[in-house]
Design a protein around this motif. Structure first.
Motif, short mmCIF file in Angstrom:
data_model
loop_
_atom_site.label_atom_id
_atom_site.label_comp_id
_atom_site.label_asym_id
_atom_site.label_seq_id
_atom_site.Cartn_x
_atom_site.Cartn_y
_atom_site.Cartn_z
N LEU A 133 4.13 -6.14 -11.20
CA LEU A 133 2.76 -5.65 -11.18
C LEU A 133 2.11 -5.88 -9.82
O LEU A 133 1.41 -5.01 -9.30
CB LEU A 133 1.94 -6.34 -12.26
N PHE A 134 2.34 -7.04 -9.23
CA PHE A 134 1.80 -7.33 -7.91
C PHE A 134 2.37 -6.37 -6.87
O PHE A 134 1.64 -5.85 -6.04
CB PHE A 134 2.10 -8.78 -7.51
N PHE A 143 3.60 -3.30 -7.34
CA PHE A 143 3.04 -1.96 -7.54
C PHE A 143 1.59 -1.89 -7.09
O PHE A 143 1.15 -0.90 -6.52
CB PHE A 143 3.17 -1.51 -9.00
N TRP A 144 0.82 -2.95 -7.36
CA TRP A 144 -0.57 -2.98 -6.92
C TRP A 144 -0.64 -2.96 -5.39
O TRP A 144 -1.46 -2.25 -4.81
CB TRP A 144 -1.25 -4.22 -7.46
N PHE A 145 0.24 -3.70 -4.75
CA PHE A 145 0.24 -3.77 -3.29
C PHE A 145 0.65 -2.43 -2.67
O PHE A 145 0.06 -1.99 -1.70
CB PHE A 145 1.18 -4.88 -2.83
N SER A 169 0.56 0.62 -4.14
CA SER A 169 -0.32 1.75 -4.46
C SER A 169 -1.71 1.62 -3.84
O SER A 169 -2.48 2.58 -3.88
CB SER A 169 -0.47 1.88 -5.97
N GLY A 170 -2.05 0.50 -3.27
CA GLY A 170 -3.36 0.33 -2.66
C GLY A 170 -3.52 1.25 -1.46
O GLY A 170 -2.68 1.32 -0.58
N THR A 171 -4.61 2.01 -1.44
CA THR A 171 -4.86 2.91 -0.32
C THR A 171 -5.62 2.14 0.75
O THR A 171 -6.46 1.30 0.43
CB THR A 171 -5.69 4.12 -0.77
#
Length: 172
Positions: free
Chosen positions: A102-103, A105-107, A109-111
């Motif tokens: 999750l971390f 993917f969050w990192f 996908s962050g624009t």
């Protein structure tokens, strides 16, 4: 005589009065009987070593009080463990892997934040950032100093220029 010998016997290895009475191939445990009739078992896979008491005094195999065809067993008071208890270490592992993913993917996908304004104030012109641009190259191309470029674009990070973003070039 050497320290290790292939001719060791139970008499040499076991305490006085202890004798081996069985072996369970499924669990790989040896069963022993003490002089007072107590039953002892070895750890799985160990013929000698630490023994633990399985039952207290029971009649010997040939006695009339006990059936000689059945080995003596004592019922355990421990409740059987559930599959949830057995799978608990895997649950913790999967939880850690899931949080890590999750971390990631969050990192990913962050624009990037666009610190550059979409409209430029009076006496300045917009410039669209291209790949390979730097603050110094943009300032030199338009004939301004890098310091004045940074003053007109508050929060602009020259190390991380967003490709496709806009910076305001101060008017000369």
């Amino acid at each position: 005589m050497s320290r290790w010998s292939q001719y060791d016997t139970d008499d040499e290895r076991l305490p006085d009065g202890m004798q081996r009475i069985g072996y369970d191939a499924d669990t790989q445990t040896y069963t022993f009987r003490d002089t007072d009739g107590s039953i002892w078992e070895s750890a799985p896979g160990n013929q000698y070593g630490q023994l633990h008491r399985v039952s207290s005094t029971l009649p010997r195999y040939g006695d009339d009080a006990h059936d000689a065809t059945e080995p003596p067993h004592e019922a355990s008071d421990d409740p059987p463990t559930s599959w949830r208890h057995d799978m608990m270490p895997l649950l913790n592992w999967f939880l850690l892997v899931g949080l890590f993913l999750l971390f990631i993917f969050w990192f990913i996908s962050g624009t990037p934040k666009r610190v550059s304004p979409t409209t430029c104030p009076d006496h300045s012109s917009p410039y669209k950032i291209k790949s390979g641009d730097s603050c110094w190259a943009i300032a030199e191309e338009h004939g301004v100093t890098p310091e004045s470029l940074l003053q007109h674009n508050q929060g602009l990070d020259c190390d991380k220029l967003p490709v496709g973003g806009t910076v305001c070039i101060p008017g000369v």
